[in-house]
Design a protein around this motif. Sequence first.
Motif, short mmCIF file in Angstrom:
data_model
loop_
_atom_site.label_atom_id
_atom_site.label_comp_id
_atom_site.label_asym_id
_atom_site.label_seq_id
_atom_site.Cartn_x
_atom_site.Cartn_y
_atom_site.Cartn_z
N CYS A 273 34.08 42.06 30.56
CA CYS A 273 35.44 42.16 30.73
C CYS A 273 36.24 40.92 30.10
N LEU A 274 35.65 39.73 30.72
CA LEU A 274 36.29 38.39 30.00
C LEU A 274 36.03 38.42 28.39
N ILE A 275 34.84 38.80 28.03
CA ILE A 275 34.51 38.82 26.56
C ILE A 275 35.51 39.62 25.74
N CYS A 276 35.68 41.07 26.36
CA CYS A 276 36.58 41.90 25.43
C CYS A 276 37.77 41.56 25.68
N THR A 277 38.36 40.74 26.71
CA THR A 277 39.85 40.24 26.63
C THR A 277 40.20 38.92 26.11
N PHE A 278 38.95 38.39 25.53
CA PHE A 278 38.98 36.96 25.00
C PHE A 278 39.89 36.77 23.91
N GLY A 279 40.50 35.86 23.90
CA GLY A 279 41.70 35.58 22.77
C GLY A 279 42.95 36.30 23.00
N THR A 280 43.13 37.28 23.86
CA THR A 280 44.47 37.87 23.98
C THR A 280 45.38 37.37 25.19
N PHE B 48 42.54 50.40 50.06
CA PHE B 48 43.77 50.55 49.50
C PHE B 48 43.86 51.25 48.21
N ILE B 49 44.67 51.99 47.45
CA ILE B 49 44.83 52.41 46.23
C ILE B 49 45.24 51.75 45.20
N VAL B 50 44.84 51.76 44.15
CA VAL B 50 45.24 51.09 42.87
C VAL B 50 45.81 52.01 41.87
N LEU B 51 47.07 52.20 41.47
CA LEU B 51 47.36 53.30 40.58
C LEU B 51 47.86 52.45 39.21
N GLY B 52 47.36 52.57 38.19
CA GLY B 52 47.40 51.84 36.91
C GLY B 52 47.92 52.66 35.76
N THR B 53 48.78 51.99 35.00
CA THR B 53 49.26 52.58 33.58
C THR B 53 47.82 52.96 33.07
N HIS B 54 48.18 53.67 31.77
CA HIS B 54 46.82 54.38 31.12
C HIS B 54 47.46 54.04 29.71
N HIS B 55 46.99 52.91 28.99
CA HIS B 55 47.46 52.93 27.60
C HIS B 55 46.20 53.04 26.52
N SER B 56 45.06 52.29 26.89
CA SER B 56 43.86 52.45 25.99
C SER B 56 42.60 52.08 26.95
N PHE B 57 41.57 52.12 26.10
CA PHE B 57 40.18 51.84 26.80
C PHE B 57 40.41 50.19 27.39
N THR B 58 41.37 49.43 26.85
CA THR B 58 41.54 48.10 27.59
C THR B 58 41.73 48.27 28.75
N ASP B 59 42.28 49.09 29.24
CA ASP B 59 42.74 49.16 30.70
C ASP B 59 41.43 48.95 31.51
N PHE B 60 40.37 49.55 31.13
CA PHE B 60 39.05 49.38 31.93
C PHE B 60 38.56 47.76 31.89
N TYR B 61 39.04 46.99 31.06
CA TYR B 61 38.49 45.69 30.99
C TYR B 61 39.39 44.78 31.82
N VAL B 62 40.77 45.22 31.82
CA VAL B 62 41.84 44.36 32.38
C VAL B 62 41.81 44.79 34.10
N THR B 63 41.47 45.91 34.47
CA THR B 63 41.46 46.23 35.68
C THR B 63 40.62 45.42 36.83
N PRO B 64 39.34 45.39 36.36
CA PRO B 64 38.46 44.58 37.23
C PRO B 64 38.86 43.13 37.34
N LEU B 65 39.29 42.66 36.29
CA LEU B 65 39.81 40.84 36.26
C LEU B 65 40.95 41.16 37.15
N ALA B 66 41.79 41.97 37.42
CA ALA B 66 42.91 41.96 38.11
C ALA B 66 42.49 42.07 39.64
N LEU B 67 41.46 42.74 40.07
CA LEU B 67 41.13 42.99 41.37
C LEU B 67 40.09 42.08 41.77
#
Length: 889
Positions: A506-513, A529-548
């Motif tokens: 996830c860090l590699i895929c979001t590197f430079g952003t 607990f439940i996490v509800l996320g907005t859904h923009h693109s496949f990048t969501d799956f890289y951001v969410t683990p880093l947020a958690l």
Amino acid sequence: MRKEKDTEKGGQGGIEREVYCGIWPALSNNRIYGFIDALLVLSGYCIATWSYTQGSYLATLVGFKKLLIGAFLGAILMLLIYQLPVILSVRYGIDIWIWLRSIFGTSGVKVMTIIIILINFPWYAVCCELFASSMENLLGLFHIPLPEGSHLFLALLCVVIGTIIAYKGISTITWTTRVLVPLLLLVGVAVVIVGFTSVPADVIWNYVPQGADKSNSFISYILSIEANFAFVITLVGGMAGIPRLCKSEKSGFYAGVLGQGLSGSFFVVIGAVMAIAMQHVTGQMVDDPTLMMATLSVPALGLTSLLLVAFANIGTQAVGSYIYAVMLKSTFKKTSYHVLVIVLGVYVSILCVWGKIVDYFGSFLTISACIYAPLAALLFVDFFFIRKQRLDLKSAYEFKGHNSYHYTRGYNIIGFACLIGGSLLSLAIYNPVTGEIHNLHLFTLTPTGCAFLGTAIAYFLLCKLPFVRRYVRKDVSINPDKEPFDRNKVPPKQNLFAMPFIWLMCLICTFGTKLKVNKTGHKGIKPPFIVLGTHHSFTDFYVTPLALFPHRANYVSELEGFEYYGEWIYRQMGCLGTRKFVNDLALIKNIKRVIERKGILVLYPEARYANVGTSSKLPISVAKMVKLLKVPVVTLNMKGNYLQAPLWNLKKRREVRLHTDMIYALDKDEVKELSVEEIHQRLSELLSYDEYAWQREQKMSIRYRDRAKGLHLPLYQCYSCHEEFQMASSGSELICKACGAVYHMDEYGSLWLGKKEIYIPDWYEWQREQVNEEIESGRYILDIKVEVSALPNAKNFIDCGEGHLIHDGNGFSLTFYDYEIEKYRTLLWPCAQTFSIHTEYNYRGKGQCITLSTLDNTYFLFPLEEGFNATKIQFATEYMHSVTYAYNK
């Protein structure tokens, strides 16, 4: 039998038809072999002077009892496995080299054919050399002088006669073997009788090699088994060309096992008996049966054996020439069978003229054994476990539009990699040229056995990887897995050992952003607990683990992700499989299991990527689920993910920065006290977004050259002339083909028609209003032909062919050929049950599509006619559902 008679006449038509069956599938009326004929031909193929040579070699390694067991059991054990793919030759009436196109590719199999010819056909030069030696030895015993050059003449004579028999076709070979093989078996019996009667029986029965070292007896025994394995496995040609002409699968299989395993092994043992007897009488091991018969018996019997052994070598040369000519014919389709037979004869003749083939034969045998073991393994695994006994014949024969076996420029990289790996494994264990053992533990399984097992395991496991499976199984529609996905399977926690790799990825895929996660109100919050996320693109799956981070979580995922990346991988990542826009009670049960074990459940309630960077309506069912589970809720409102790679053009924009607002939306008490409607209202506000508005706020310039390319897919209706499906895009411009209007997209996401600015989300919502009016006026209907692909599980899509899709005020109606019931059926999706649909603009390179799901299947629908736009269908679906829902309420 009419075909056989035509061939006997020597007519070009008869020969060509026989060869034609070697290229195209042999139909039932083309099959000429019963079990006996196939057994005789394959016995004649493997009975040659080299069998005696093999027997004498084994006698230098082990005692007669071990030799007897190893020769028969070792050979038959290998053949029972190795010959199983012969079933496919009979079932399809094809040469295995047609099947091997699926393993090596349509061009790669040509390379393999030539390699096999080069390394294997020297066997027949050895055969001719041994034939010449036998003739010289026996004539020498009768004191018949031979002129200089007679050895070469006799060797070439064997080549010429064998080539002539092969030239006349399979019928001549069949009749030759019907006479020859029984007589050869009689000679073998005579050799055994002479061997056991000319010396005391216990000399042979209790024989052990002279100077045998008991400390090395185990190694010698393994070497003898390896020799038997290698000897049998190099008879690949015999399993290629003959079984396709058998009338039953059992005949083809057992003829190969018994013809090569019993007849061939019988003559190997005969060679050992002969060599042991000659050593006892003369003090020297001899592998020439004619010399042995003349020495231990009467000259007349020796002369008889000479003639029959001579025919054995000639018969083997004939059968081999036919088999390998058919093999070449499958590669060089336009070349005459007669020409190929002659070319093979010339190749053997050149080796005979060279005269050193016997001296260097060990090198040929080494190379061939190293290649044949992995080749056999690939064929075995591919036949039973990868393609499960089904072949796409149209792709194998390269019919136009059928290129499943073309792979990478005609070469299957995976097949060749496994072949090379298996060959290197064999050499890494044992060097047969120097006799050096590199790994004693693996040597116990024999180099050939290890190469076979290693290649088989490697190929099987590689094909389990999703990207390899898709690469190798482009013909998956021929034998698809129809078992529905197990929706009730309890989802595992994210693999603890995989978490460091997940976070690193996830860090590699979001590197430079310059990703920034802004957390609000999270102090003291603990799972569940439940996490509800907005859904923009496949990048969501890289951001969410880093947020958690550092928590693990379970993710609700659609089955296409399981299929694309592999179910095992997705399970290790903690994913729960489901289908979009269906009421799945099994999913709710699994979500409850995650919460009950104090886990974190991540859900993207929009269930699809953003079309133009704006949020979709939040289903009321999400609020009901929150109320049911009675646990806190966290929202992730991600920004920039859509702008970085919009659904309509997935090329990443490097200028885009990422930001995420992680908010403690509802605590446990609020979930308990608030109504479903109040929960829905709060979550809708927290998950609302507008990517283009955020871009303007951030003054984020996107200078990507093709920033408007693909935008005509969500913006399908001209904003000026109102014509539908006439929009096109290129570079930074949208163009209407109807009125000629050109809309320029600036670096901040606005469209300009001259000096008029048009906001993309406004255009998008304007189109929605147009569809709503069309429905209200009763003008909306979609009636179109579609291509239907079903996804019942996480393993494969199933091609259902052409279907008929209707979408109107009653909902969706899809008529198609259902593989489950093997007939056409119509499925209905009423408006009230269809909240929305999943849309794609270029799904896996196939263009626009929508999906409709049942609990156990998802149908991907691709248009076959004009008038289909995924965005418009989505608008219509959502509006008709809202009207029906309001009416029912």
